[in-house]
Design a protein around this motif. Structure first.
Motif, PDB file in Angstrom:
ATOM      1  N   ILE A  61       1.834 -21.179   1.512  1.00 23.59           N
ATOM      2  CA  ILE A  61       1.927 -20.299   2.682  1.00 23.59           C
ATOM      3  C   ILE A  61       0.637 -19.486   2.844  1.00 23.59           C
ATOM      4  O   ILE A  61       0.181 -19.221   3.956  1.00 23.59           O
ATOM      5  N   GLN A  62       0.029 -19.115   1.718  1.00 21.69           N
ATOM      6  CA  GLN A  62      -1.164 -18.257   1.727  1.00 21.69           C
ATOM      7  C   GLN A  62      -2.436 -18.945   2.240  1.00 21.69           C
ATOM      8  O   GLN A  62      -3.430 -18.269   2.524  1.00 21.69           O
ATOM      9  N   LYS A  63      -2.417 -20.257   2.377  1.00 21.38           N
ATOM     10  CA  LYS A  63      -3.651 -21.021   2.671  1.00 21.38           C
ATOM     11  C   LYS A  63      -4.498 -20.475   3.837  1.00 21.38           C
ATOM     12  O   LYS A  63      -5.712 -20.375   3.716  1.00 21.38           O
ATOM     13  N   PRO A  64      -3.888 -20.108   4.980  1.00 18.07           N
ATOM     14  CA  PRO A  64      -4.734 -19.615   6.089  1.00 18.07           C
ATOM     15  C   PRO A  64      -5.462 -18.302   5.772  1.00 18.07           C
ATOM     16  O   PRO A  64      -6.432 -17.958   6.447  1.00 18.07           O
ATOM     17  N   ILE A  65      -4.975 -17.556   4.769  1.00 18.41           N
ATOM     18  CA  ILE A  65      -5.587 -16.254   4.458  1.00 18.41           C
ATOM     19  C   ILE A  65      -6.019 -16.163   2.995  1.00 18.41           C
ATOM     20  O   ILE A  65      -6.172 -15.063   2.464  1.00 18.41           O
ATOM     21  N   VAL A  66      -6.252 -17.297   2.362  1.00 16.26           N
ATOM     22  CA  VAL A  66      -6.551 -17.285   0.924  1.00 16.26           C
ATOM     23  C   VAL A  66      -7.852 -16.531   0.622  1.00 16.26           C
ATOM     24  O   VAL A  66      -7.945 -15.790  -0.365  1.00 16.26           O
ATOM     25  N   LYS A  67      -8.872 -16.686   1.483  1.00 12.71           N
ATOM     26  CA  LYS A  67     -10.144 -15.966   1.281  1.00 12.71           C
ATOM     27  C   LYS A  67      -9.952 -14.469   1.474  1.00 12.71           C
ATOM     28  O   LYS A  67     -10.499 -13.651   0.744  1.00 12.71           O
ATOM     29  N   GLU A  68      -9.173 -14.124   2.498  1.00 15.08           N
ATOM     30  CA  GLU A  68      -8.913 -12.703   2.786  1.00 15.08           C
ATOM     31  C   GLU A  68      -8.149 -12.035   1.642  1.00 15.08           C
ATOM     32  O   GLU A  68      -8.436 -10.895   1.291  1.00 15.08           O
ATOM     33  N   LEU A  69      -7.185 -12.757   1.060  1.00 14.11           N
ATOM     34  CA  LEU A  69      -6.423 -12.195  -0.056  1.00 14.11           C
ATOM     35  C   LEU A  69      -7.295 -11.992  -1.287  1.00 14.11           C
ATOM     36  O   LEU A  69      -7.132 -11.009  -2.019  1.00 14.11           O
ATOM     37  N   ALA A  70      -8.249 -12.919  -1.520  1.00 13.77           N
ATOM     38  CA  ALA A  70      -9.178 -12.779  -2.645  1.00 13.77           C
ATOM     39  C   ALA A  70     -10.061 -11.546  -2.443  1.00 13.77           C
ATOM     40  O   ALA A  70     -10.310 -10.771  -3.381  1.00 13.77           O
ATOM     41  N   GLN A  71     -10.513 -11.363  -1.200  1.00 16.64           N
ATOM     42  CA  GLN A  71     -11.338 -10.188  -0.882  1.00 16.64           C
ATOM     43  C   GLN A  71     -10.506  -8.911  -0.983  1.00 16.64           C
ATOM     44  O   GLN A  71     -10.998  -7.871  -1.444  1.00 16.64           O
ATOM     45  N   PHE A  72      -9.249  -9.007  -0.561  1.00 14.51           N
ATOM     46  CA  PHE A  72      -8.339  -7.858  -0.667  1.00 14.51           C
ATOM     47  C   PHE A  72      -8.176  -7.427  -2.124  1.00 14.51           C
ATOM     48  O   PHE A  72      -8.126  -6.230  -2.424  1.00 14.51           O
ATOM     49  N   GLU A  73      -8.087  -8.400  -3.034  1.00 12.35           N
ATOM     50  CA  GLU A  73      -7.953  -8.101  -4.464  1.00 12.35           C
ATOM     51  C   GLU A  73      -9.071  -7.162  -4.916  1.00 12.35           C
ATOM     52  O   GLU A  73      -8.835  -6.207  -5.658  1.00 12.35           O
ATOM     53  N   GLN A  74     -10.307  -7.460  -4.457  1.00 19.38           N
ATOM     54  CA  GLN A  74     -11.457  -6.615  -4.815  1.00 19.38           C
ATOM     55  C   GLN A  74     -11.313  -5.229  -4.206  1.00 19.38           C
ATOM     56  O   GLN A  74     -11.547  -4.223  -4.869  1.00 19.38           O
ATOM     57  N   HIS A  75     -10.911  -5.177  -2.930  1.00 20.81           N
ATOM     58  CA  HIS A  75     -10.679  -3.892  -2.255  1.00 20.81           C
ATOM     59  C   HIS A  75      -9.677  -3.055  -3.048  1.00 20.81           C
ATOM     60  O   HIS A  75      -9.883  -1.861  -3.267  1.00 20.81           O
ATOM     61  N   PHE A  76      -8.578  -3.715  -3.441  1.00 22.40           N
ATOM     62  CA  PHE A  76      -7.499  -3.009  -4.119  1.00 22.40           C
ATOM     63  C   PHE A  76      -7.944  -2.494  -5.491  1.00 22.40           C
ATOM     64  O   PHE A  76      -7.676  -1.345  -5.849  1.00 22.40           O
ATOM     65  N   LYS A  77      -8.654  -3.337  -6.242  1.00 16.93           N
ATOM     66  CA  LYS A  77      -9.146  -2.928  -7.563  1.00 16.93           C
ATOM     67  C   LYS A  77     -10.090  -1.735  -7.452  1.00 16.93           C
ATOM     68  O   LYS A  77     -10.005  -0.784  -8.231  1.00 16.93           O
ATOM     69  N   GLU A  78     -10.980  -1.808  -6.473  1.00 18.50           N
ATOM     70  CA  GLU A  78     -11.950  -0.716  -6.276  1.00 18.50           C
ATOM     71  C   GLU A  78     -11.245   0.583  -5.892  1.00 18.50           C
ATOM     72  O   GLU A  78     -11.645   1.667  -6.306  1.00 18.50           O
ATOM     73  N   SER A  79     -10.185   0.459  -5.096  1.00 20.76           N
ATOM     74  CA  SER A  79      -9.465   1.658  -4.648  1.00 20.76           C
ATOM     75  C   SER A  79      -8.714   2.343  -5.792  1.00 20.76           C
ATOM     76  O   SER A  79      -8.336   3.504  -5.684  1.00 20.76           O
ATOM     77  N   THR A 133      -8.024  -4.099   8.643  1.00 18.86           N
ATOM     78  CA  THR A 133      -6.908  -4.853   8.062  1.00 18.86           C
ATOM     79  C   THR A 133      -6.899  -4.703   6.543  1.00 18.86           C
ATOM     80  O   THR A 133      -5.844  -4.524   5.931  1.00 18.86           O
ATOM     81  N   TYR A 134      -8.086  -4.759   5.953  1.00 17.89           N
ATOM     82  CA  TYR A 134      -8.189  -4.594   4.495  1.00 17.89           C
ATOM     83  C   TYR A 134      -7.768  -3.189   4.068  1.00 17.89           C
ATOM     84  O   TYR A 134      -7.083  -3.009   3.067  1.00 17.89           O
ATOM     85  N   THR A 135      -8.171  -2.202   4.860  1.00 14.09           N
ATOM     86  CA  THR A 135      -7.766  -0.819   4.571  1.00 14.09           C
ATOM     87  C   THR A 135      -6.244  -0.683   4.668  1.00 14.09           C
ATOM     88  O   THR A 135      -5.609  -0.085   3.799  1.00 14.09           O
ATOM     89  N   GLY A 136      -5.672  -1.262   5.737  1.00 12.07           N
ATOM     90  CA  GLY A 136      -4.215  -1.204   5.919  1.00 12.07           C
ATOM     91  C   GLY A 136      -3.467  -1.875   4.779  1.00 12.07           C
ATOM     92  O   GLY A 136      -2.487  -1.323   4.267  1.00 12.07           O
ATOM     93  N   ALA A 137      -3.932  -3.056   4.359  1.00  8.38           N
ATOM     94  CA  ALA A 137      -3.280  -3.785   3.262  1.00  8.38           C
ATOM     95  C   ALA A 137      -3.374  -3.003   1.961  1.00  8.38           C
ATOM     96  O   ALA A 137      -2.409  -2.936   1.189  1.00  8.38           O
ATOM     97  N   SER A 138      -4.548  -2.402   1.701  1.00  9.72           N
ATOM     98  CA  SER A 138      -4.737  -1.612   0.476  1.00  9.72           C
ATOM     99  C   SER A 138      -3.847  -0.370   0.489  1.00  9.72           C
ATOM    100  O   SER A 138      -3.236  -0.022  -0.529  1.00  9.72           O
ATOM    101  N   LEU A 139      -3.770   0.287   1.648  1.00 13.32           N
ATOM    102  CA  LEU A 139      -2.936   1.484   1.780  1.00 13.32           C
ATOM    103  C   LEU A 139      -1.473   1.153   1.505  1.00 13.32           C
ATOM    104  O   LEU A 139      -0.789   1.839   0.734  1.00 13.32           O
ATOM    105  N   VAL A 140      -0.989   0.074   2.125  1.00  9.18           N
ATOM    106  CA  VAL A 140       0.403  -0.345   1.933  1.00  9.18           C
ATOM    107  C   VAL A 140       0.670  -0.638   0.457  1.00  9.18           C
ATOM    108  O   VAL A 140       1.669  -0.192  -0.107  1.00  9.18           O
TER     109      VAL A 140
END
Length: 322
Positions: free
Chosen positions: A6-24, A66-73
């Motif tokens: 299911i994640q395939k269309p956003i797999v790159k975005e989720l990987a980038q989100f991981e970095q955002h989340f770790k940094e936060s 979008t990355y900020t919103g995902a990290s906040l959630v």
């Protein structure tokens, strides 16, 4: 279907989100840094960030907002889970030791507060005030829902409307905020953001009913069978079953749940009663109804890989085995 597919269309975005989340999560305090690294290692399926990214994709483009919103959630969701484990005196979360089990309640509460403050600061720093408002409303609703559930458990309230109010606030509000954040981050107008909030709320209601069904099922889902009964939570399958009884029988079974909810044989009898009464079928039908209403909202939007991913994610939430 597996979540990875299911994640395939956003797999790159989720990987980038991981970095955002770790940094936060980073902190200059060694103990806090150690605990937040543990949290990252043990966190769940990323379903809530997926709702944010897919919703943004359906409404336009995935942006920095979008990355900020995902990290906040994710920050606020993780904070509430840590606080929940303290309140419930739970020693496990997703098969790992909970933060309070490893570092005790005082530290767990402070870590939850830290994550909450990090989410607020992240939003303010990036001037994402609309997203902050959406998620803050969800946190308010979640707190009200938990307190309402505690109050109704004490009074053994068996009204179906009350049950929906509890789960709408306690569970559905956060998934609704994920979808609304995603839409808002893509620049959607107010009406579309509201539409996605409504969509997410229906998914959240279906999600919680599915979770409640596990309490009466036969699958190993990571929590003890009849756990909700032990905690005197009146879920939809049980509410339906009780409401089929005469006034006298209702009083009798409610008294049993109130006074003998720690007796294994009694719990198994109640589970059997719910299964035989049609309570599970009734709850299953209600869950499918909310899912169908959510799909009707999605029909208003053009086809895209993001829309397909969102549809698959909805199906995953109601077909999951745990």
């Amino acid at each position: 279907m597996r979540l990875k597919d299911i994640q395939k269309p956003i797999v790159k975005e989720l990987a980038q989100f991981e970095q955002h989340f770790k940094e936060s999560l980073r902190s200059s305090a060694p103990l806090l840094d150690k605990i937040t690294r543990y949290i990252v290692k043990t966190k769940g399926k990323q379903m809530r960030p997926m709702f944010v990214f897919f919703s943004a994709g359906v409404c336009g483009k995935i942006t920095e907002s979008t990355y900020t919103g995902a990290s906040l959630v994710e920050l606020l969701h993780t904070a509430t889970l840590i606080h929940d484990d303290v309140v419930d005196n739970a020693n496990e979360r997703r098969g790992f030791f909970s933060v309070n089990a490893l570092w005790k309640n005082k530290i767990a509460v402070l870590v939850g507060d830290y994550l909450l403050s990090k989410g607020l600061l992240l939003s303010v720093k990036n001037k994402e005030f609309t997203i902050l408002e959406i998620v803050s409303h969800a946190v308010e609703q979640m707190s009200e829902g938990e307190l309402l559930q505690i109050e109704k458990a004490r009074h053994m309230d068996i009204e179906e409307d009350i049950y929906y109010e509890v789960i709408r606030k306690k569970t559905a509000s956060l998934i609704a905020s994920c979808c609304a954040c995603g839409a808002s981050s893509a620049g959607a107008d107010k009406e579309t953001v509201e539409l996605f909030h409504n969509f997410g709320e229906k998914i959240g209601l279906a999600f919680q009913i599915k979770d409640d069904l596990f309490d009466f099922g036969v699958d190993d889902v990571g929590k003890p069978l009849g756990n909700d009964i032990k905690e005197k939570k009146l879920t939809l399958p049980l509410i339906y079953a009780i409401n089929q009884l005469s006034w006298y029988e209702k009083r009798k079974i409610l008294k049993t749940i109130k006074n003998h909810n720690d007796n294994t044989d009694t719990i198994l009898k109640i589970i059997e009663f719910v299964r035989n009464s049609g309570g599970m079928d009734y709850a299953q039908n209600k869950m499918e109804q909310f899912q169908s209403e959510a799909f009707d909202i999605l029909k208003k939007f053009p086809e895209s890989p993001y829309k397909t991913g969102l549809e698959q994610l909805v199906e995953f939430t109601t077909n999951r085995k745990k």
